[in-house]
Every structure is written in structure tokens, then in C-alpha cells.
Design an enzyme around this catalytic site. Structure first.
Site, PDB file in Angstrom:
ATOM      1  CE  LYS A 110     -78.214 -18.320  37.285  1.00 20.76           C
ATOM      2  NZ  LYS A 110     -78.488 -18.039  38.746  1.00 20.76           N
ATOM      3  CG  HIS A 141     -73.839 -25.622  41.070  1.00 15.27           C
ATOM      4  ND1 HIS A 141     -75.089 -25.906  40.580  1.00 15.27           N
ATOM      5  CD2 HIS A 141     -73.913 -24.355  41.579  1.00 15.27           C
ATOM      6  CE1 HIS A 141     -75.889 -24.870  40.793  1.00 15.27           C
ATOM      7  NE2 HIS A 141     -75.199 -23.924  41.394  1.00 15.27           N
ATOM      8  CB  SER A 149     -79.341 -18.001  33.026  1.00 17.28           C
ATOM      9  OG  SER A 149     -79.678 -17.874  34.373  1.00 17.28           O
TER      10      SER A 149
HETATM   11  P1  A3P Z   1     -82.879 -16.727  34.229  1.00 19.51           P
HETATM   12  O1  A3P Z   1     -81.585 -16.054  34.562  1.00 19.51           O
HETATM   13  O2  A3P Z   1     -82.920 -17.209  32.809  1.00 19.51           O
HETATM   14  O3  A3P Z   1     -84.065 -15.915  34.575  1.00 19.51           O
HETATM   15  P2  A3P Z   1     -80.368 -21.515  39.486  1.00 19.51           P
HETATM   16  O4  A3P Z   1     -81.326 -21.556  40.611  1.00 19.51           O
HETATM   17  O5  A3P Z   1     -79.888 -22.852  39.052  1.00 19.51           O
HETATM   18  O6  A3P Z   1     -79.276 -20.533  39.710  1.00 19.51           O
HETATM   19  O7  A3P Z   1     -81.182 -21.014  38.206  1.00 19.51           O
HETATM   20  C1  A3P Z   1     -81.624 -19.677  38.097  1.00 19.51           C
HETATM   21  C2  A3P Z   1     -82.457 -19.561  36.853  1.00 19.51           C
HETATM   22  O8  A3P Z   1     -83.716 -20.221  37.090  1.00 19.51           O
HETATM   23  C3  A3P Z   1     -82.786 -18.104  36.532  1.00 19.51           C
HETATM   24  O9  A3P Z   1     -82.966 -18.068  35.110  1.00 19.51           O
HETATM   25  C4  A3P Z   1     -84.106 -17.945  37.281  1.00 19.51           C
HETATM   26  O10 A3P Z   1     -84.890 -16.850  36.866  1.00 19.51           O
HETATM   27  C5  A3P Z   1     -84.760 -19.274  36.939  1.00 19.51           C
HETATM   28  N1  A3P Z   1     -85.854 -19.616  37.851  1.00 19.51           N
HETATM   29  C6  A3P Z   1     -85.803 -19.714  39.198  1.00 19.51           C
HETATM   30  N2  A3P Z   1     -87.036 -19.984  39.687  1.00 19.51           N
HETATM   31  C7  A3P Z   1     -87.872 -20.058  38.622  1.00 19.51           C
HETATM   32  C8  A3P Z   1     -89.282 -20.277  38.475  1.00 19.51           C
HETATM   33  N3  A3P Z   1     -90.059 -20.468  39.503  1.00 19.51           N
HETATM   34  N4  A3P Z   1     -89.780 -20.289  37.216  1.00 19.51           N
HETATM   35  C9  A3P Z   1     -88.991 -20.081  36.130  1.00 19.51           C
HETATM   36  N5  A3P Z   1     -87.655 -19.854  36.223  1.00 19.51           N
HETATM   37  C10 A3P Z   1     -87.116 -19.831  37.446  1.00 19.51           C
END
Ligand code: A3P
Length: 299
Positions: free
Chosen positions: A51, A113, A143
Site C-alpha cells: 500500500k 513486498h 489503505s
Molecule cells: P489508498 O488506499 O490510500 O487510496 P499499492 O499499489 O502499493 O497497493 O498502493 C495502493 C495505494 O496507492 C492506494 O492508496 C492507491 O489509491 C494509491 N495510489 C495508486 N496510484 C496512485 C496515484 N496515481 N496517485 C495517488 N495515489 C495512488
């Protein structure tokens, strides 16, 4: 949204202890293959605690390397196939090592991860470049909580109070957030091929972070191209893009929560009570007392 089509016999898995790290079998089933994985010198590893913005950085890297040369990739290949998740094994759905080995592109972009001590040693032997992304603990926890609710290969997180305690106790998949971010930070002190980035910096100024990434990777990109990429990886664009919003994967239930949820810094304020925040801060201070690593919980 497509209906969820899970393999027969699929159920939310039990947590296990694996080399001292909380895991479940979807991330350990292929351990021998993972451990023996043969990295190549030009492989690029995207490493994060869940996340932290893994998908965001993966997409940026994919566009930097293949945005111009392979346009069909952008419309037909979901990001989890372009940047495979090394240690995952969901039979017939995602088999990380095989997916990496089938990649025909150079460099290979690989997601993990794993905490630093579990990374296959060939990455270090080959002196591979690593892009690590950290995100502040409070927003990561929020998240991760929503992600566990909708991601059926994770255990049911229970309610927020239960989840937060488990997060603080380090009993979430991939182990304690604290050890993960600090372990990679320490590695950076002795292994110069790590670019340590922060989610908060990316939200603050994505263009600047794309530029820093280019310097680390030795890519010279025209300003216009960097701007085009920065625009393409904006939260709203990625949320709408079926190839980056995970809507094509069968193990996530979008009726519960979208993968691209909010993408903000400071959403924790909508989840933590005052008492939870005070307790978390005291615990955080203790857990992080020996590191120089600093996170921002607001920008
Ligand atoms: P949130 O749940 O806070 O919205 P991962 O890819 O490591 O699983 O992380 C996912 C998190 O990154 C989610 O956070 C997602 O919305 C956010 N995220 C992914 N792409 C993004 C972007 N372009 N801008 C901002 N946040 C982004």
C-alpha cells in the site's frame, strides 16, 4: 465491473509464521523458486511494504521504459503482468516467478513486498537497481485495512480497531511495517543501487519524483515526455484505466472497495480516533527510536 471468477476451492487463507514474518501461503508456496530466482544485472526491483504506492511507481517505470516503444502494452496488458509480483502464487491466476521468467522485455521490472532480509540473493549479487517506496505508517494502515477487506487472498481484517492493533503488533502480511521501512533504509546505507522514494513526495510533486527516478536510472527524457508521463499516472487517470486499476483481477471485490481508493496523504485523520492516534504515536516513537528515517503524515 466483471463478476468475480475465483478458482474452485478458493477461500481466504490463514496467517502463518514464515521466517519470523506473518504471511499466508499465497506468498510462500513457491518459496524455493523465489529463493533460487536468477536476477539479471539489468533487472529493476520495485520493493515496497503493501500500500505504499507500488502500482503507481510500477506504472511510471513501465512508461519510462516502454511507453514509446510498445504502445499496445498500454491497452492490452494489465500492470500486474507488465511488472509481475515475484513471490505471489495463486495457482492459475498469478504465478510470480513464471510471469517474470516469461517477460521478453529488457529491463525486466519486478515487484516485491518482501522485507529486505528475504529478497533472493541474486538481486544483490547482480547489483540490480532497486526502487523502494515508503509511505507513512498511518496512511499505510488505513489503505491496508480497506485493501484487506476487498482482497480475498488476504485474511479478513475484522474491524478497524482489531486491524490497527494487528498492524502495530506487526501481524500483517509481510510483517511489521516498522522493520520493513527501516530494514530497506539501512540496506541503502551499504548498497548504493537503491533509490528510496516516499509516497508523500510523489503526491506533492509527481513530476519532480519522475525526474529523480530518471536520474537514478540514467534515463534522459525530454521535459515534454516527463510531463506526459506525469499526467498519465495521475490518480484520476489510473483509476479510470482498466490496465492500472486492477479491475481485471479476479481476487479483488470492487463492490467492497476500489483498488484506486483515495490516493491522498492524511486520510488517516478520517479513521484514527484521538485516543488511537495518541497510542499509535507513543508506540511509533518507541519502534522508530533507532532510525534516522522520517515520514510525513501530512503535506
Ligand atoms: P489508498 O488506499 O490510500 O487510496 P499499492 O499499489 O502499493 O497497493 O498502493 C495502493 C495505494 O496507492 C492506494 O492508496 C492507491 O489509491 C494509491 N495510489 C495508486 N496510484 C496512485 C496515484 N496515481 N496517485 C495517488 N495515489 C495512488
Amino acid at each position: 465491473m466483471e463478476e468475480i471468477d475465483l478458482p474452485p476451492g478458493f477461500s481466504r487463507p490463514e496467517l502463518i509464521d514464515f521466517e519470523g514474518i506473518t504471511m499466508n501461503h499465497y506468498f510462500t508456496n513457491s518459496w524455493e523458486k523465489v529463493q533460487n530466482f536468477q536476477a539479471r544485472p539489468d533487472d529493476i526491483l520495485v520493493a515496497t511494504y503493501p500500500k505504499a504506492g507500488t502500482t503507481w511507481v510500477s506504472y511510471i517505470l513501465d512508461l519510462l521504459y516502454f511507453g514509446n516503444t510498445a504502445p499496445e502494452r498500454q491497452t492490452s496488458l494489465p500492470i500486474y503482468e507488465r511488472v509481475p509480483f515475484l513471490e505471489i502464487t495463486i495457482p492459475k491466476v498469478l504465478e510470480g516467478v513464471e510471469m517474470v521468467e516469461k517477460l521478453t522485455t529488457t529491463p525486466r521490472l519486478i515487484k516485491t513486498h518482501l522485507p529486505v532480509q528475504l529478497v533472493p540473493k541474486s538481486f544483490w549479487e547482480q547489483n540490480c537497481r532497486v526502487v523502494y517506496v515508503g509511505r507513512n505508517a498511518k496512511d499505510t494502515a488505513v489503505s491496508y485495512f480497506h485493501f484487506e477487506e476487498m482482497n480475498l487472498i488476504h485474511p479478513d481484517p475484522g474491524d478497524w480497531i482489531n486491524f490497527l492493533q494487528m498492524f502495530m503488533d506487526g501481524k500483517k502480511i509481510f510483517g511489521p511495517w516498522y522493520d520493513h521501512v527501516c530494514g530497506w533504509w539501512e540496506k541503502k546505507q551499504t548498497y548504493s543501487n537503491i533509490h528510496y522514494m516516499f509516497f508523500e513526495d510523489m503526491v506533492e510533486d509527481t513530476g519532480r519524483e519522475v525526474e529523480h527516478l530518471c536520474s537514478f536510472l540514467g534515463l534522459s527524457k525530454a521535459k515534454e515526455e516527463r510531463e506526459r508521463i506525469t499526467k498519465g499516472v495521475h490518480f484520476d487517470a489510473m483509476k479510470e484505466n482498466k490496465m492500472t486499476n486492477y479491475s481485471t483481477i479476479p481476487v479483488m471485490d470492487f463492490k467492497i472497495s476500489p483498488f484506486m481508493r483515495k490516493g491522498k496523504v492524511g486520510d488517516w485523520k478520517n479513521h484514527f480516533t484521538v485516543a488511537q492516534n495518541e497510542k499509535f504515536d507513543r508506540h511509533y516513537k518507541w519502534k522508530m527510536k533507532n532510525t534516522t528515517l522520517q515520514f510525513r503524515t501530512e503535506i
